[in-house]
Write a protein that holds these residues in place. Structure first.
Motif, short mmCIF file in Angstrom:
data_model
loop_
_atom_site.label_atom_id
_atom_site.label_comp_id
_atom_site.label_asym_id
_atom_site.label_seq_id
_atom_site.Cartn_x
_atom_site.Cartn_y
_atom_site.Cartn_z
N ALA A 36 0.83 -1.21 0.00
CA ALA A 36 0.00 0.00 0.00
C ALA A 36 0.86 1.26 0.00
CB ALA A 36 -0.93 0.00 1.21
N GLN A 38 2.88 2.07 2.52
CA GLN A 38 3.06 2.55 3.91
C GLN A 38 4.32 1.95 4.53
OE1 GLN A 38 -0.85 1.56 5.55
NE2 GLN A 38 -1.65 3.55 4.93
N ARG B 44 -12.13 1.35 -6.81
CA ARG B 44 -10.73 1.00 -7.08
C ARG B 44 -10.65 -0.52 -7.25
NH1 ARG B 44 -6.15 -0.01 -3.27
NH2 ARG B 44 -7.46 0.72 -1.56
N ASP B 50 -3.59 3.52 -4.49
CA ASP B 50 -4.28 4.70 -3.97
C ASP B 50 -4.03 5.93 -4.83
OD1 ASP B 50 -5.82 5.87 -1.76
OD2 ASP B 50 -3.97 6.96 -1.30
N LYS C 3 -7.34 -8.79 2.52
CA LYS C 3 -7.71 -7.44 2.12
C LYS C 3 -9.07 -7.51 1.45
CE LYS C 3 -5.53 -3.74 -0.44
NZ LYS C 3 -4.41 -3.33 -1.28
N ASP C 34 -9.80 -0.20 2.67
CA ASP C 34 -9.15 -1.48 2.97
C ASP C 34 -8.48 -1.42 4.35
OD1 ASP C 34 -6.71 -0.12 2.65
OD2 ASP C 34 -6.43 -0.81 0.60
N ALA C 36 -5.56 -0.95 5.19
CA ALA C 36 -4.57 0.11 5.31
C ALA C 36 -5.21 1.49 5.43
CB ALA C 36 -3.62 0.07 4.10
N GLN C 38 -7.06 2.83 3.00
CA GLN C 38 -7.15 3.47 1.68
C GLN C 38 -8.49 3.13 1.03
OE1 GLN C 38 -3.44 2.05 -0.08
NE2 GLN C 38 -2.34 3.81 0.74
N ILE C 39 -9.07 4.13 0.34
CA ILE C 39 -10.41 4.00 -0.21
C ILE C 39 -10.51 2.87 -1.25
CG2 ILE C 39 -10.07 5.67 -2.08
CD1 ILE C 39 -13.17 5.61 0.11
N TYR C 61 -11.64 5.34 7.93
CA TYR C 61 -10.19 5.40 8.18
C TYR C 61 -9.87 5.25 9.66
CZ TYR C 61 -5.53 7.46 8.67
OH TYR C 61 -4.21 7.69 9.00
N THR C 64 -9.76 1.69 10.96
CA THR C 64 -8.60 0.87 10.57
C THR C 64 -7.34 1.25 11.34
OG1 THR C 64 -7.98 2.39 8.77
CG2 THR C 64 -9.47 0.59 8.21
N GLN C 65 -7.20 2.51 11.71
CA GLN C 65 -5.97 2.93 12.38
C GLN C 65 -5.94 2.51 13.84
OE1 GLN C 65 -3.43 4.29 10.25
NE2 GLN C 65 -5.03 3.35 9.02
N SER D 49 -0.92 -0.04 12.57
CA SER D 49 -1.34 0.85 11.48
C SER D 49 -0.32 1.95 11.21
CB SER D 49 -2.68 1.50 11.83
OG SER D 49 -2.50 2.43 12.88
N LEU D 51 -0.86 5.10 11.19
CA LEU D 51 -1.00 6.23 12.12
C LEU D 51 -0.18 5.99 13.40
CD1 LEU D 51 -2.29 9.00 12.55
CD2 LEU D 51 -4.33 7.85 13.41
#
Lengths: 140, 140, 140, 140
Positions: A36, A38, B44, B50, C3, C34, C36, C38-39, C61, C64-65, D49, D51
């Motif tokens: 991704a 990251q 997507r 991304d 994923k 997803d 990560a 990301q959209i 978001y 996920t974080q 993650s 973040l």
């Protein structure tokens, strides 16, 4: 989609720096990102600057977003200048269209991440990145 | 000003991805925006990055702001370089002067939105965008 | 790490909007990301504003974080105010500590993404998010 | 000013993650910065993650800029609220006034860098950071 593990990332990083030592390169920054884009792991050698860290990370990120090496991104740049100009801004400057970033693929050829190296000539940066990935039992 | 509905946007999106599958294209990101340039729907595909999402959205946005396709934006760029340099910054990098973004018009020819596709060659991106709009009973 | 696929994301999205229609909710924006963050897909219903899109995406978001729902993020906020204040800036404002975002897990319980819904009350937003995930054969 | 070496940073990082494994903590992100607050090495464990990486780095950075731990930064915050409000913005959100970041000092007590840990409770984050520094033969 499989994803690079921290253990794999650390191994790629260590092998890359081994190769750099063997080649006698300048102090390097090396970043490993997942598929991704990251960050998973990074190391900055003594004497390498903070900006080299950003460049190494950007090289790795660039590979994941286009699915090619940062050298190849440089090669296709003349054919898609407008796309890359816009992409550079959308990526906050994190695209590098020069050697030093390569994809990391698993044994089945699936992209699991990328590595970016910055600090010596772009060709040398790339040479140790490739050597590092392969020495860790993975593919570019 | 008429405005694309979510139902229309989803149909355009689905038809675009159908066409892409038929053409055997790389994984794509596709964005549909309304006449104001604001996102209505995006998808997507598995394996698309991304950054491709951002590019697809930027292509669609570009169309709505100039009232032309992103290919045409590339064609007129040499004649208004200063305008586009400024506009690129004002748009936070969301202008793409390359094929892949086309207007979406209703049966009366009124602009109701735009679609942007990114992930294959710009020509292929544009080909499925156009096919998607037309297969949904709308016009470019 | 597995994923979410685009097919799964589209299914979750469709089921969420079905539930919203059944509940008679206000126009919604719904985003699926997803693991990560990301959209993967998003839809904005007719009458929903652009800012609702941003909120729906930020809710997804956030999940996920931190690996929890956005409702739970609100619940733990009083115990980690300083962390979340900093994280909010580091995330460019993309944290929402209120209901409407839930994790999406596969049948084995592995997190594969998240969904965020915005447009009605936070409780209703969350109710259709949960219903959508479950109707698609996944878990929250 | 003496400065942490990459070798020391890697050792601190490894010892910190050893301690975390021993304590059975959640997946962590760990960053080591030099005395200037610039990144030397970082590792993100599987399941942590993006973040968390930013938070770990911010914790480490915070220590170096104030010459105290991020826990102590939280303790003095009520006495210098205006300074810290401004500093937070000037630091682009990279100040964290909560446990998990500690200074790294050499045997003479000179600050050579800092480590930031994020992913579990702030107290646990800090406990492994301290253990990691000390196990590497350095001081907090």
């Amino acid at each position: 989609m499989s994803k690079i593990t921290l253990e794999q990332a650390n191994q790629v990083l260590a092998e890359t720096l081994n190769k750099a030592a063997e080649m006698g390169l300048n102090p390097l920054a090396v970043s490993v990102v997942d598929a991704a884009g990251q960050i998973v792991a990074l190391q900055r050698q003594d004497g390498a600057s903070d900006l080299l860290v950003k460049l190494s990370r950007a090289k790795a990120y660039s590979c994941t977003q286009f699915g090619i090496s940062s050298r190849q991104l440089g090669e296709i740049k003349p054919s898609i200048p407008e796309i890359l100009n816009s992409a550079q801004i959308l990526a906050d400057g994190n695209l590098v269209a020069a050697p030093g970033g390569v994809l990391i693929r698993d044994q089945d050829g699936a992209m699991i991440g990328a590595i970016g190296v910055s600090g010596d000539t772009s060709d040398n940066d790339e040479a140790c990145a490739i050597a590092g990935v392969e020495a860790a039992g993975l593919k570019v």
